[in-house]
Design an enzyme around this catalytic site. Structure first.
Site, mmCIF file in Angstrom:
data_model
loop_
_atom_site.group_PDB
_atom_site.id
_atom_site.type_symbol
_atom_site.label_atom_id
_atom_site.label_comp_id
_atom_site.label_asym_id
_atom_site.label_seq_id
_atom_site.Cartn_x
_atom_site.Cartn_y
_atom_site.Cartn_z
ATOM 1 N N ARG A 81 50.651 63.456 92.477
ATOM 2 C CA ARG A 81 50.200 62.293 91.701
ATOM 3 C C ARG A 81 49.234 62.728 90.597
ATOM 4 O O ARG A 81 48.415 63.605 90.792
ATOM 5 C CB ARG A 81 49.471 61.353 92.679
ATOM 6 C CG ARG A 81 48.818 60.169 92.036
ATOM 7 C CD ARG A 81 48.173 59.284 93.072
ATOM 8 N NE ARG A 81 49.173 58.574 93.849
ATOM 9 C CZ ARG A 81 48.892 57.609 94.725
ATOM 10 N NH1 ARG A 81 47.646 57.271 94.970
ATOM 11 N NH2 ARG A 81 49.849 57.015 95.374
ATOM 12 N N ARG A 115 43.136 63.857 90.094
ATOM 13 C CA ARG A 115 41.809 63.427 90.560
ATOM 14 C C ARG A 115 41.303 64.467 91.555
ATOM 15 O O ARG A 115 42.082 64.963 92.373
ATOM 16 C CB ARG A 115 41.896 62.080 91.284
ATOM 17 C CG ARG A 115 42.328 60.942 90.419
ATOM 18 C CD ARG A 115 42.070 59.629 91.059
ATOM 19 N NE ARG A 115 42.550 59.563 92.438
ATOM 20 C CZ ARG A 115 42.530 58.470 93.188
ATOM 21 N NH1 ARG A 115 42.037 57.352 92.710
ATOM 22 N NH2 ARG A 115 42.981 58.467 94.422
ATOM 23 N N ARG A 127 39.921 64.264 103.775
ATOM 24 C CA ARG A 127 39.884 62.790 103.804
ATOM 25 C C ARG A 127 40.817 62.270 104.893
ATOM 26 O O ARG A 127 40.497 61.299 105.581
ATOM 27 C CB ARG A 127 40.284 62.216 102.430
ATOM 28 C CG ARG A 127 39.240 62.471 101.358
ATOM 29 C CD ARG A 127 39.770 62.109 99.983
ATOM 30 N NE ARG A 127 39.969 60.680 99.817
ATOM 31 C CZ ARG A 127 40.893 60.146 99.010
ATOM 32 N NH1 ARG A 127 41.696 60.910 98.307
ATOM 33 N NH2 ARG A 127 41.003 58.841 98.909
ATOM 34 N N ARG A 131 35.792 50.389 108.437
ATOM 35 C CA ARG A 131 36.336 51.738 108.473
ATOM 36 C C ARG A 131 35.960 52.451 109.773
ATOM 37 O O ARG A 131 36.395 53.572 110.002
ATOM 38 C CB ARG A 131 35.776 52.518 107.302
ATOM 39 C CG ARG A 131 36.855 53.026 106.362
ATOM 40 C CD ARG A 131 36.162 53.782 105.271
ATOM 41 N NE ARG A 131 37.033 54.522 104.431
ATOM 42 C CZ ARG A 131 37.393 54.160 103.212
ATOM 43 N NH1 ARG A 131 37.037 52.992 102.730
ATOM 44 N NH2 ARG A 131 38.125 54.959 102.478
ATOM 45 N N LYS A 159 47.260 51.423 100.092
ATOM 46 C CA LYS A 159 46.657 50.185 100.601
ATOM 47 C C LYS A 159 45.837 49.453 99.539
ATOM 48 O O LYS A 159 45.827 48.234 99.517
ATOM 49 C CB LYS A 159 45.866 50.440 101.882
ATOM 50 C CG LYS A 159 44.452 50.831 101.696
ATOM 51 C CD LYS A 159 43.786 51.180 102.992
ATOM 52 C CE LYS A 159 42.594 52.064 102.715
ATOM 53 N NZ LYS A 159 41.566 51.479 101.855
HETATM 54 P P1 AMP Z 1 38.085 54.113 99.032
HETATM 55 O O1 AMP Z 1 38.152 53.770 97.587
HETATM 56 O O2 AMP Z 1 38.247 52.914 99.939
HETATM 57 O O3 AMP Z 1 38.983 55.257 99.412
HETATM 58 O O4 AMP Z 1 36.579 54.643 99.311
HETATM 59 C C1 AMP Z 1 36.054 55.754 98.630
HETATM 60 C C2 AMP Z 1 34.878 56.333 99.400
HETATM 61 O O5 AMP Z 1 33.859 55.329 99.548
HETATM 62 C C3 AMP Z 1 35.184 56.757 100.835
HETATM 63 O O6 AMP Z 1 35.727 58.064 100.891
HETATM 64 C C4 AMP Z 1 33.807 56.673 101.480
HETATM 65 O O7 AMP Z 1 32.991 57.772 101.152
HETATM 66 C C5 AMP Z 1 33.209 55.449 100.803
HETATM 67 N N1 AMP Z 1 33.462 54.197 101.578
HETATM 68 C C6 AMP Z 1 34.161 53.101 101.175
HETATM 69 N N2 AMP Z 1 34.142 52.150 102.116
HETATM 70 C C7 AMP Z 1 33.407 52.641 103.149
HETATM 71 C C8 AMP Z 1 33.033 52.140 104.421
HETATM 72 N N3 AMP Z 1 33.432 50.918 104.828
HETATM 73 N N4 AMP Z 1 32.293 52.939 105.234
HETATM 74 C C9 AMP Z 1 31.899 54.155 104.835
HETATM 75 N N5 AMP Z 1 32.210 54.702 103.651
HETATM 76 C C10 AMP Z 1 32.959 53.958 102.802
#
Ligand code: AMP
Length: 217
Positions: free
Chosen positions: A132, A163, A174, A93, A16
């Site tokens: 990956r 990673r 996750r 989220r 995404k």
């Molecule tokens: P992402 O790069 O979108 O996968 O986000 C990485 C991490 O940032 C997630 O695993 C959360 O810990 C935190 N995170 C990002 N966006 C949010 C959100 N809207 N609400 C809560 N945690 C967030």
């Protein structure tokens, strides 16, 4: 004329982030990605940034608590130029965040948005993510380099690494956080008649073609 406001949903590893950035570039929409914004904040070492880092370092794949998100995101939303259109990635989220975003958009007379939901099975995600690798220097992502006998980055010749968040045990956490906290948004937007489901399992290029058809429609 394509719509100007999109939210993209999809589990970790659904692609995404890549598709959201494609949309932002192709249609000149502002990219609003809370993951990137939070990582930037954490790198700055600010008080809130260090709180984000502490949660990530615990390695449980948890979301940032709602109170920290709201304060941080409110500030960023306030600075956001909505007029040229926005693609939201990683926000909302949770349903609390979705209601918050709805209220903010309503206050700006924006109700015409669509939610693109990338549908990918858990098994597919685990397989894709555990094979990956990422370049340790430039961050370029390589899909299944081991099978393709690639062992260094073609940009900068650096080593490819896994990673920590792509390791199977963390990835499973996750995915379960996604299923518990974020998947309810699918119903939320379905009820509002905003949801468009897209099969996220074909190649990144094929999914991108499908998304363009939808956006151009
Ligand atoms: P992402 O790069 O979108 O996968 O986000 C990485 C991490 O940032 C997630 O695993 C959360 O810990 C935190 N995170 C990002 N966006 C949010 C959100 N809207 N609400 C809560 N945690 C967030």
């Amino acid at each position: 004329m394509f719509k100007k406001y999109f939210i993209i949903l999809g589990p970790p590893g659904s692609g995404k982030g890549t598709q959201a950035k494609n949309i932002s570039q192709e249609y000149e929409l502002v990219y609003f990605g809370t993951g990137d914004l939070m990582r930037e904040e954490s790198k700055k070492g600010s008080e809130v940034g260090l709180k984000f880092k502490k949660i990530w370092d615990e390695g449980r794949g948890a979301l940032i608590p709602e109170n920290l998100v709201q304060e941080f995101v409110n500030e960023k939303l306030f600075l956001l130029n909505l007029s040229s259109g926005v693609i939201f990635d990683g926000y909302p989220r949770t349903t609390v965040q979705a209601e918050h975003l709805d209220n903010m958009l309503k206050s700006k007379n924006i109700s015409d948005y669509k939610v693109l939901n990338l549908v990918v099975s858990d098994e597919f995600l685990i397989n894709r993510m555990s094979t990956r690798r990422i370049c340790a220097t430039c961050g370029k992502i390589f899909e299944n380099p081991i099978m393709r006998k690639i062992n260094q980055c073609d940009n900068c010749q650096a080593t490819l690494v896994q990673r920590s968040e792509d390791k199977p045990e963390i990835l499973k956490r996750r995915i379960s956080v996604y299923n518990e906290e974020t998947a309810p948004l699918i119903d939320y937007y379905e009820r509002k008649n905003k949801l468009i489901n897209i099969d996220g399992e074909p190649s990144i290029d094929d999914v991108w073609k499908k998304i363009q058809d939808i956006v151009n429609d």
